[in-house]
Design a protein around this motif. Structure first.
Motif, short mmCIF file in Angstrom:
data_model
loop_
_atom_site.label_atom_id
_atom_site.label_comp_id
_atom_site.label_asym_id
_atom_site.label_seq_id
_atom_site.Cartn_x
_atom_site.Cartn_y
_atom_site.Cartn_z
N GLY A 406 -48.64 -26.80 0.10
CA GLY A 406 -49.55 -26.18 -0.78
C GLY A 406 -49.16 -24.91 -0.92
N ALA A 407 -48.78 -24.23 -0.08
CA ALA A 407 -48.24 -22.96 -0.61
C ALA A 407 -47.13 -22.81 -1.56
CB ALA A 407 -47.71 -22.26 0.88
N PHE A 408 -46.24 -23.92 -1.42
CA PHE A 408 -45.42 -23.82 -2.57
C PHE A 408 -45.77 -24.19 -3.81
CE2 PHE A 408 -42.40 -24.80 1.31
CZ PHE A 408 -41.76 -23.65 1.30
N VAL A 409 -46.83 -24.84 -4.08
CA VAL A 409 -47.33 -25.18 -5.12
C VAL A 409 -47.78 -23.74 -5.92
CG1 VAL A 409 -49.33 -26.31 -6.60
CG2 VAL A 409 -47.79 -27.44 -4.75
N ALA A 410 -48.43 -22.80 -5.07
CA ALA A 410 -49.07 -21.46 -5.54
C ALA A 410 -47.91 -20.77 -5.92
CB ALA A 410 -49.99 -21.03 -4.23
N PHE A 411 -46.81 -20.85 -5.12
CA PHE A 411 -45.70 -19.99 -5.59
C PHE A 411 -45.00 -20.30 -7.10
CE2 PHE A 411 -44.96 -19.86 -0.55
CZ PHE A 411 -46.09 -19.03 -0.57
N LEU A 412 -45.01 -21.49 -7.14
CA LEU A 412 -44.39 -22.25 -8.64
C LEU A 412 -45.49 -21.65 -9.48
CD1 LEU A 412 -42.71 -23.84 -9.95
CD2 LEU A 412 -44.02 -26.11 -9.50
N ALA A 413 -46.57 -21.60 -9.51
CA ALA A 413 -47.32 -21.18 -10.56
C ALA A 413 -47.42 -19.74 -10.73
CB ALA A 413 -49.02 -21.38 -10.10
N CYS A 414 -46.82 -19.06 -9.64
CA CYS A 414 -46.84 -17.61 -9.74
C CYS A 414 -45.38 -17.31 -10.56
CB CYS A 414 -46.64 -16.83 -8.23
SG CYS A 414 -46.31 -15.09 -8.32
N TYR A 415 -44.50 -18.20 -10.12
CA TYR A 415 -43.14 -17.78 -11.01
C TYR A 415 -43.41 -18.34 -12.50
CZ TYR A 415 -41.23 -17.64 -6.23
OH TYR A 415 -41.14 -17.32 -4.91
N ALA A 416 -44.14 -19.07 -12.75
CA ALA A 416 -44.42 -19.58 -14.02
C ALA A 416 -44.99 -18.23 -14.85
CB ALA A 416 -45.45 -20.57 -14.41
N VAL A 417 -46.16 -17.78 -14.23
CA VAL A 417 -46.70 -16.43 -14.94
C VAL A 417 -45.68 -15.38 -14.90
CG1 VAL A 417 -48.66 -14.80 -14.71
CG2 VAL A 417 -48.81 -17.21 -13.91
N CYS A 418 -44.67 -15.22 -14.10
CA CYS A 418 -43.67 -14.08 -14.11
C CYS A 418 -42.71 -14.14 -15.33
CB CYS A 418 -42.94 -14.28 -12.81
SG CYS A 418 -43.72 -13.19 -11.40
N CYS A 419 -42.61 -15.63 -15.66
CA CYS A 419 -41.63 -15.85 -16.83
C CYS A 419 -42.48 -15.67 -18.04
CB CYS A 419 -41.42 -17.35 -16.59
SG CYS A 419 -40.26 -17.79 -15.54
N ALA A 420 -43.80 -16.21 -17.97
CA ALA A 420 -44.46 -15.55 -19.16
C ALA A 420 -44.48 -14.05 -19.53
CB ALA A 420 -45.79 -16.19 -19.10
N VAL A 421 -44.86 -13.45 -18.55
CA VAL A 421 -44.96 -11.89 -18.56
C VAL A 421 -43.69 -11.21 -18.98
CG1 VAL A 421 -45.30 -9.59 -17.36
CG2 VAL A 421 -47.00 -11.75 -16.97
N THR A 422 -42.34 -11.59 -18.37
CA THR A 422 -41.27 -11.12 -18.81
C THR A 422 -40.94 -11.21 -20.32
OG1 THR A 422 -40.50 -11.52 -16.38
CG2 THR A 422 -38.95 -11.12 -18.31
N TRP A 423 -41.18 -12.49 -20.75
CA TRP A 423 -40.76 -13.00 -22.14
C TRP A 423 -41.64 -11.99 -22.92
CZ3 TRP A 423 -43.84 -15.26 -25.98
CH2 TRP A 423 -43.20 -15.42 -26.88
#
Length: 453
Positions: A406-423
Motif C-alpha cells: 500500500g505504501a508503494f502505491v502511494a509513492f508511485l502516485a507521488c512520483y507521477a505528480v513530481c513528473c507533472a510539476v517538473t514538466w
C-alpha cells in the motif's frame, strides 16, 4: 585577491575566472573536503537508528510499528533543524558553524551509548532518537556554505560531491554495523567507534576551513527565499528525490525483516548497497545537470523512479525477495541521480530570475548565490520531511495490510505528480514574449525560462 584574517575571507568572487584559477579554486576545494567529512559524520549519526533497530530483538519489547515510529521521529527532527542550521551559517560563519555542529554530534551518540540495552523504555528511545535528529541539520548548513564558495558553472559538481559525500555516511554506518553484527558485537561497539571520529571532524574543520564575510549576518535572505514560490516548488520535488533516499535508508532493513522475515544479519548484508550506490551517483546527477539541464535530468529520473516503484509493487505482491531487492536498489540509484539534478536546479533558477530582472555580471551572480544559498536550507528541510512520510506510510501499511504494498502505491502516485510539476513549471514551452517598443510598457513580471537550469 582574497583578504583574510582569523579564518575570515573578506573578498570572494568565484565568477571571476582569473581569481578562481589563481586562488579561489584551491581554497574552495579545501573547504569542500572538510565540509564533506563533517557532513558525512552528521549523516551517520542521523541515520544510526536505521541500524540500531536491527540490533533490537524481541528482548527490547518493541513492535515493528514502534520501530517505524522511532525512525520517523528521528527523520522529522533532522528535517526541522535544517532551517535554523541554514541561518547559522550567516550568523556564525561557515567554518565556525561546521566546528560547532560537528561537536554537537557527541550529544546523541553518547546518549545512545548510555541507553542502548534491553529494559530501556520506548519513551527513552524516542527521546534519544530526537537528539540524533540534529545530525540531519549538518546537510543544510554545509550545502549553504559550499554553495557560496563555487561559481555557477561548477555548482552541480561541487554540490553533488558535497551532498554525495555526506549521504554516503548512511551506507558507511550500515557497513560498520554489518561487520559488528557478523563479529558478534553489540550496538555499543558501533557507537563507540563514532565518538572519536566526531572529535576528529570538529578539529579538522577548525584547522582547515574558512568563513566568508559575504554571507555573514544576511539572515533576512532566508525570509526573502521563503516568499519565493520557486523555493516551495523545488521543495516538493526534493521530497520526491531526497525524501525517498532518506526515508528508504531508514526503512529498507525493517521492510526486509518485517515483510520477508530476514534476520538482522541478512538484512544488513543488503541494506547498505542501495544508500551506497545512491550516494556515489549523486555527483553524476549534478554533472549531468550541468551538461544537459537539471530540469531535463530530473524529469527523466522521476519517470524512471515511477517505473521502479511499479516493479516493487509487483514484487511485493508476489513476495519475490530477489526482484524486490533488485528494484529497491535501482530506486536508490535513481534517488541519488535526482538529488544531484534537483539541487543543481536551485542556483540556476535564481540566476535566471536575476537575469530576468535586468541584472547582469557580478550583480546577477551575487543575487543568485544569496537567494539560492538560503533556499537550499529550506528546500533541504522540506525535502527531508518526505522521509518522515515514507516511514509513516510503511508503518500504516504494515498495520493495515501486513505488507508495504500500500505504501508503494502511494509513492508511485507521488512520483507521477513530481513528473507533472517538473514538466509544467520548468520544461513546458511557453508563448513567445510580445516584442516591446517605446510605446509598450515593460512587463512587471517578465517571463523566465528555466529549461536549462
Amino acid at each position: 585577491m582574497t583578504a583574510r584574517s582569523d579564518r575570515w575571507i573578506q573578498q570572494w568572487d568565484p565568477e571571476d575566472e582569473t581569481f578562481w584559477h589563481r586562488t579561489g579554486e584551491r581554497i574552495a576545494r579545501r573547504n569542500l573536503l572538510f565540509s564533506v567529512l563533517s557532513e558525512h559524520i552528521g549523516f551517520s549519526v542521523w541515520t544510526m537508528w536505521s541500524v540500531l533497530v536491527l540490533f533490537m530483538g524481541p528482548e527490547y519489547g518493541l513492535t515493528p510499528a514502534d520501530k517505524f515510529l522511532l525512525t520517523s521521529v528521528v527523520t522529522l527532527v533532522g528535517a526541522v533543524v535544517r532551517v535554523p542550521y541554514t541561518f547559522a551559517v550567516a550568523v556564525f560563519g561557515g567554518r565556525n558553524w561546521t566546528v560547532i555542529s560537528a561537536g554537537l554530534l557527541l550529544v546523541p551518540t553518547v546518549a545512545a551509548f548510555a541507553v542502548m540495552e534491553p529494559g530501556t523504555s520506548f519513551s527513552t528511545f524516542l527521546l534519544v532518537g530526537l537528539l540524533a535528529g540534529i545530525g540531519g541539520g549538518n546537510f543544510a548548513s554545509s550545502m549553504t556554505n559550499i554553495n557560496a564558495f563555487f561559481p555557477l558553472r561548477r555548482k552541480g559538481w561541487a554540490l553533488g560531491l558535497n551532498a554525495g559525500g555526506g549521504n554516503i555516511g548512511v551506507p558507511v554506518i550500515q557497513l560498520a554495523a554489518l561487520a559488528i553484527i557478523g563479529a558478534g558485537g553489540g550496538p555499543r561497539v558501533l557507537l563507540g567507534l563514532y565518538i572519536p571520529l566526531i572529535v576528529v571532524a570538529a578539529v579538522l574543520a577548525a584547522r582547515h576551513m574558512d568563513n566568508l564575510a559575504s554571507v555573514r549576518n544576511d539572515t533576512g535572505v532566508v525570509r526573502e527565499a521563503a516568499r519565493d514560490p520557486q523555493t516551495w516548488i523545488m521543495s516538493f520535488l526534493y521530497i520526491g528525490t531526497f525524501g525517498s533516499f532518506i526515508g528508504y535508508s531508514f526503512a529498507f532493513g525493517q521492510v526486509l525483516q518485517t515483510q520477508f522475515g530476514r534476520t538482522p544479519l541478512q538484512a544488513a548484508y543488503v541494506t547498505f548497497l542501495g544508500p551506497l550506490l545512491g550516494s556515489l551517483i549523486r555527483p553524476l546527477g549534478g554533472w549531468l545537470a550541468d551538461r544537459y539541464g537539471g530540469a531535463r535530468i530530473s524529469l527523466g529520473t522521476f519517470v524512471a523512479m515511477g517505473a521502479a516503484t511499479a516493479v516493487l509493487i509487483a514484487a511485493s505482491t508476489r513476495q519475490s525477495l530477489t526482484l524486490f531487492t533488485a528494484a529497491f536498489v535501482v530506486l536508490f540509484v535513481l534517488t541519488g541521480l535526482g538529488n544531484g539534478s534537483t539541487y543543481k536546479m536551485i542556483p540556476g533558477i535564481f540566476r535566471a530570475k536575476a537575469l530576468a530582472r535586468g541584472l547582469a555580471g557580478e550583480a546577477a551572480a551575487v543575487y543568485g548565490r544569496r537567494l539560492s544559498g538560503a533556499a537550499m536550507g529550506l528546500i533541504g528541510a522540506v525535502g527531508a520531511l518526505g522521509g518522515v512520510g515514507i516511514n509513516l506510510a510503511f508503518r500504516q501499511s504494515f498495520l493495515a495490510h501486513g505488507s508495504g504494498t500500500g505504501a508503494f502505491v502511494a509513492f508511485l502516485a507521488c512520483y507521477a505528480v513530481c513528473c507533472a510539476v517538473t514538466w509544467a513549471v520548468y520544461l513546458r514551452r511557453r508563448p513567445a514574449a510580445r516584442p516591446s517598443g517605446p510605446e509598450t510598457a515593460p512587463e512587471r513580471n517578465p517571463q523566465v525560462s528555466y529549461a536549462d537550469v
